[in-house]
Motif scaffolding. Structure first.
Motif, PDB file in Angstrom:
ATOM      1  N   CYS A  58       0.842  -1.207   0.000  1.00 43.77           N
ATOM      2  CA  CYS A  58       0.000   0.000   0.000  1.00 43.77           C
ATOM      3  C   CYS A  58       0.872   1.250   0.000  1.00 43.77           C
ATOM      4  CB  CYS A  58      -0.925   0.022   1.219  1.00 43.77           C
ATOM      5  SG  CYS A  58      -2.354  -1.055   1.115  1.00 43.77           S
ATOM      6  N   GLU A  61       3.281   1.392  -3.323  1.00 45.34           N
ATOM      7  CA  GLU A  61       2.613   1.777  -4.570  1.00 45.34           C
ATOM      8  C   GLU A  61       2.246   3.253  -4.577  1.00 45.34           C
ATOM      9  OE1 GLU A  61      -1.150   0.694  -7.486  1.00 45.34           O
ATOM     10  OE2 GLU A  61      -0.709  -0.648  -5.808  1.00 45.34           O
ATOM     11  N   VAL A  62       1.745   3.734  -3.461  1.00 43.00           N
ATOM     12  CA  VAL A  62       1.368   5.154  -3.391  1.00 43.00           C
ATOM     13  C   VAL A  62       2.595   6.049  -3.561  1.00 43.00           C
ATOM     14  CG1 VAL A  62       0.485   6.942  -1.829  1.00 43.00           C
ATOM     15  CG2 VAL A  62      -0.753   4.788  -2.095  1.00 43.00           C
ATOM     16  N   ALA A  65       4.622   4.882  -7.221  1.00 39.76           N
ATOM     17  CA  ALA A  65       3.853   5.101  -8.450  1.00 39.76           C
ATOM     18  C   ALA A  65       3.108   6.433  -8.431  1.00 39.76           C
ATOM     19  CB  ALA A  65       2.876   3.939  -8.670  1.00 39.76           C
ATOM     20  N   ARG A  67       0.504   7.441  -6.712  1.00 38.92           N
ATOM     21  CA  ARG A  67      -0.955   7.312  -6.755  1.00 38.92           C
ATOM     22  C   ARG A  67      -1.612   8.484  -6.030  1.00 38.92           C
ATOM     23  NH1 ARG A  67      -0.484   4.024 -10.693  1.00 38.92           N
ATOM     24  NH2 ARG A  67      -0.224   1.821 -10.211  1.00 38.92           N
ATOM     25  N   HIS A 140      -6.096   5.298  -1.308  1.00 38.57           N
ATOM     26  CA  HIS A 140      -5.177   6.194  -2.035  1.00 38.57           C
ATOM     27  C   HIS A 140      -4.873   5.628  -3.429  1.00 38.57           C
ATOM     28  CE1 HIS A 140      -2.409   9.574  -2.180  1.00 38.57           C
ATOM     29  NE2 HIS A 140      -2.785   9.891  -0.951  1.00 38.57           N
ATOM     30  N   THR A 141      -5.873   5.006  -4.050  1.00 39.29           N
ATOM     31  CA  THR A 141      -5.846   4.470  -5.425  1.00 39.29           C
ATOM     32  C   THR A 141      -4.695   3.517  -5.733  1.00 39.29           C
ATOM     33  OG1 THR A 141      -4.710   6.380  -6.418  1.00 39.29           O
ATOM     34  CG2 THR A 141      -7.139   6.432  -6.377  1.00 39.29           C
ATOM     35  N   ALA A 142      -4.280   2.718  -4.764  1.00 36.59           N
ATOM     36  CA  ALA A 142      -3.248   1.706  -5.005  1.00 36.59           C
ATOM     37  C   ALA A 142      -3.917   0.466  -5.591  1.00 36.59           C
ATOM     38  CB  ALA A 142      -2.489   1.403  -3.720  1.00 36.59           C
ATOM     39  N   TRP A 143      -4.361   0.579  -6.814  1.00 37.80           N
ATOM     40  CA  TRP A 143      -5.182  -0.456  -7.440  1.00 37.80           C
ATOM     41  C   TRP A 143      -4.394  -1.726  -7.750  1.00 37.80           C
ATOM     42  CZ3 TRP A 143      -3.839  -1.928 -12.351  1.00 37.80           C
ATOM     43  CH2 TRP A 143      -3.021  -1.052 -13.066  1.00 37.80           C
TER      44      TRP A 143
END
Length: 173
Positions: A58, A61-62, A65, A67, A140-143
């Motif tokens: 989580c 990635e945020v 990347a 996010r 937080h859009t960590a898809w």
């Protein structure tokens, strides 16, 4: 600023998991002292790795990347993640000293079916974990983390954990 708040939220979630492990360790020792038998020891380290990995991924990635926090997605996911915590505590309360992160069955102990969420389904904690595994990253859009955790969690739960727990619980019948 939202990234910092998100990291704090994930770290607080991790801290809560450590508290759960302390409770679980106490309950495991009690169950084993009462003649409990543990099942599924081989898949347990994979569960620990997956759940630890979820929290780390989580954050990674945020941060890596970039996010964004999208309020229309993030706020509802935060609410769902917090509701999952309420559900988790409901499960822990319903099972009392029988609650554990491991599968330990005490011969002759009564199976909990009439308390809390267990009145509605046999494995409510696994539903909560599945929902939380989507909600936490999507705050937080960590898809990528949400999808990866969901797939790996499904494999672990459906392939190993739930069948192991069901076999173990047949001892209580």
């Amino acid at each position: 600023m939202s990234v910092v708040l998100y990291i704090v939220f994930i770290l607080l979630t991790g801290g809560e998991r450590i508290v759960e492990l302390v409770v679980s360790k106490r309950n495991a020792a009690l169950a084993l002292s009462r003649g409990g038998r543990e099942y599924g020891q081989r898949h347990f380290p994979w569960m620990v790795a997956l759940h630890t990995g979820l929290l780390l991924a989580c954050i990674a990635e945020v941060v890596l990347a970039g996010r964004p926090f999208i309020p229309a997605l993030g706020w509802p996911m935060l609410a769902i993640a917090l509701l999952c915590q309420v559900g988790r505590y409901s499960v822990i309360h319903s099972l009392g000293a029988q609650w554990n992160t491991r599968v330990i069955v005490i011969p002759g102990a009564a199976r909990v079916r009439a308390r809390g969420l267990y009145r509605l389904m046999p494995h409510p904690n696994y539903v909560i974990v599945a929902v939380e595994g989507v909600a936490l990253p999507l705050v937080h859009t960590a898809w990528v983390t949400a999808i990866t955790f969901t797939v790996l969690n499904a494999v672990l739960l459906l392939g190993f954990r739930i069948p192991t727990e069901n076999r173990a619980l047949k001892e209580l019948v």
